[in-house]
Design a protein around this motif. Structure first.
Motif, PDB file in Angstrom:
ATOM      1  N   LEU A 150      27.481 -47.088 -64.508  1.00 34.83           N
ATOM      2  CA  LEU A 150      28.823 -46.752 -65.468  1.00 34.83           C
ATOM      3  C   LEU A 150      28.943 -48.699 -66.162  1.00 34.83           C
ATOM      4  O   LEU A 150      29.863 -49.234 -66.510  1.00 34.83           O
ATOM      5  CB  LEU A 150      30.131 -46.708 -65.079  1.00 34.83           C
ATOM      6  N   ASP A 151      28.995 -48.003 -67.620  1.00 38.11           N
ATOM      7  CA  ASP A 151      29.435 -49.356 -69.093  1.00 38.11           C
ATOM      8  C   ASP A 151      30.412 -49.775 -69.655  1.00 38.11           C
ATOM      9  O   ASP A 151      31.179 -48.492 -69.154  1.00 38.11           O
ATOM     10  CB  ASP A 151      27.836 -48.660 -69.583  1.00 38.11           C
ATOM     11  N   ASP A 152      30.358 -50.413 -69.334  1.00 36.16           N
ATOM     12  CA  ASP A 152      31.502 -50.837 -69.980  1.00 36.16           C
ATOM     13  C   ASP A 152      32.972 -50.441 -69.908  1.00 36.16           C
ATOM     14  O   ASP A 152      33.867 -50.397 -70.359  1.00 36.16           O
ATOM     15  CB  ASP A 152      32.060 -50.105 -71.538  1.00 36.16           C
ATOM     16  N   PHE A 153      33.199 -50.793 -68.625  1.00 35.76           N
ATOM     17  CA  PHE A 153      33.773 -50.150 -67.756  1.00 35.76           C
ATOM     18  C   PHE A 153      35.470 -50.909 -68.244  1.00 35.76           C
ATOM     19  O   PHE A 153      35.620 -51.643 -67.779  1.00 35.76           O
ATOM     20  CB  PHE A 153      33.745 -50.520 -66.208  1.00 35.76           C
ATOM     21  N   VAL A 183      29.761 -57.697 -63.697  1.00 40.29           N
ATOM     22  CA  VAL A 183      30.321 -58.704 -64.270  1.00 40.29           C
ATOM     23  C   VAL A 183      30.386 -58.620 -65.955  1.00 40.29           C
ATOM     24  O   VAL A 183      28.605 -59.561 -65.327  1.00 40.29           O
ATOM     25  CB  VAL A 183      30.964 -59.907 -64.302  1.00 40.29           C
ATOM     26  N   GLU A 184      29.914 -58.409 -67.220  1.00 42.24           N
ATOM     27  CA  GLU A 184      29.464 -58.201 -68.320  1.00 42.24           C
ATOM     28  C   GLU A 184      29.440 -60.036 -68.924  1.00 42.24           C
ATOM     29  O   GLU A 184      30.985 -60.129 -69.133  1.00 42.24           O
ATOM     30  CB  GLU A 184      29.166 -57.257 -69.413  1.00 42.24           C
ATOM     31  N   GLY A 185      28.883 -60.515 -69.917  1.00 45.29           N
ATOM     32  CA  GLY A 185      29.643 -61.337 -70.549  1.00 45.29           C
ATOM     33  C   GLY A 185      29.913 -62.391 -70.367  1.00 45.29           C
ATOM     34  O   GLY A 185      31.099 -63.161 -70.766  1.00 45.29           O
TER      35      GLY A 185
HETATM   36 MG    MG Z   1      28.566 -53.320 -71.538  1.00 43.93          MG
END
Ligand code: MG
Ligand code: C2E
Ligand code: MG
Ligand code: MG
Length: 274
Positions: free
Chosen positions: A175-178, A232-234
């Motif tokens: 699940l992206d951009d949660f 964890v993105e970014g």
């Molecule tokens: Mg994303």
């Protein structure tokens, strides 16, 4: 006699709107030619385990370098392709290209690919994924498909059924951009996700704020409670990485570990590690 209504409409036309609309129209036409003109590429960004910073996989990201207009961001052209339905073809191309390139690398890594809601609602996504796997020989166990919360509200779509069919090949879903979209917490247990990707908006600050920290702890708790993993993105600084590691986050992605790069650059990075 003159049609006054039409004349007034013409006069009321906002020149600012006009420029935005013209750019959109232009990109739309150009996008249809982009694949055959070989202007599209996939870029790959490392996915790492936070305790050692080692790459275990990549996320494939579309890139468009137009011969005259220069680079165009997927944030700009993907929504256009979604609106006119072209994302179905584009998405199938992206799947095949990414699997093929990933197979040419010196070490086996996991591959994540973004899917748009339109591919679920308008394309025959189950067949598209199956065909790409068969055509390229890519092992399904190494394939992860990223979707966003926007799919939960897509009407007339049996999302869970489609996900289960695709999962039966051996691939998994993330699940992206949660945290950026709809109130997903109640939806979550209904769908077979193996990972959640926490949007980078959550770690934009230094993570010194107690509120930021408790939010991440809550998400970690939720993820573990559902037998999932958190990415964890970014992540851009060593301080962020250290803090996240200390909180118990295991997987990450961000400029600190590697920016998106082309297949050749990624292959040479892997051969240095081999
Ligand atoms: Mg994303
Ligand atoms: P996404 O799936 O959430 O991809 C992550 C985005 O965050 C990528 O932007 C990546 O370059 C960027 N990013 C990664 N690490 C960092 C960091 O440390 N700092 C900052 N500031 N940014 C970071 P990109 O490549 O511009 O893609 C934007 C979005 O376009 C993607 O967000 C995804 O929603 C969409 N997209 C890209 N490729 C595809 C595709 O093949 N299919 C579909 N349907 N959508 C795609
Ligand atoms: Mg993604
Ligand atoms: Mg995003």
């Amino acid at each position: 006699r003159v049609r006054r209504d039409i004349q007034q409409e013409v006069l009321a036309f906002d020149p600012g709107m006009d420029a935005a609309l013209m750019r959109r129209r232009e990109l739309e036409t150009e996008l249809f030619k982009a694949i055959v003109r070989d202007e599209l590429q996939m870029a790959y960004q490392p996915l790492v385990t936070l305790d050692d910073g080692l790459m275990y996989g990549v996320e494939a990201l579309l890139r468009w370098e137009h011969r005259e207009l220069g680079p165009i961001s997927p944030a700009e052209f993907v929504p256009i392709a979604e609106e006119n339905g072209y994302i179905v073809e584009l998405g199938a191309w992206a799947l095949n290209r990414a699997m093929k390139e990933c197979l040419s690398w010196p070490l086996p890594v996991r591959l994540s690919i973004n899917l748009s809601a339109i591919q679920f609602s308008r394309g025959n996504l189950v067949a598209t994924v199956q065909e790409a796997l068969q055509r390229t020989g890519f092992p399904a166990e190494r394939l992860d498909l990223e979707i966003t919360e926007s799919l939960f509200i897509e009407e007339g779509l049996d999302l869970r059924f489609l996900m289960e069919e695709i999962r039966s090949f051996g691939c998994s879903f993330s699940l992206d951009d949660f945290g950026t979209g709809y109130s997903s917490l109640s939806y979550l247990p209904n769908y077979p996700f193996s990972k959640i990707k926490l949007d980078r908006a959550f770690i934009r600050e230094t993570l010194s704020d107690k509120k930021d920290v408790s939010l991440i702890e809550a998400v970690l708790h939720l993820v573990k409670g559902h037998d999932m993993e958190l990415i964890v993105e970014g992540i851009e600084t060593p301080e962020q990485a250290a803090k996240l590691k200390q909180l118990g986050c295991q997987l990450g992605q961000g400029y600190l570990f590697g920016k998106p790069m082309n297949a050749i650059e990624l292959a040479s990075m892997l051969s240095k590690a081999a």
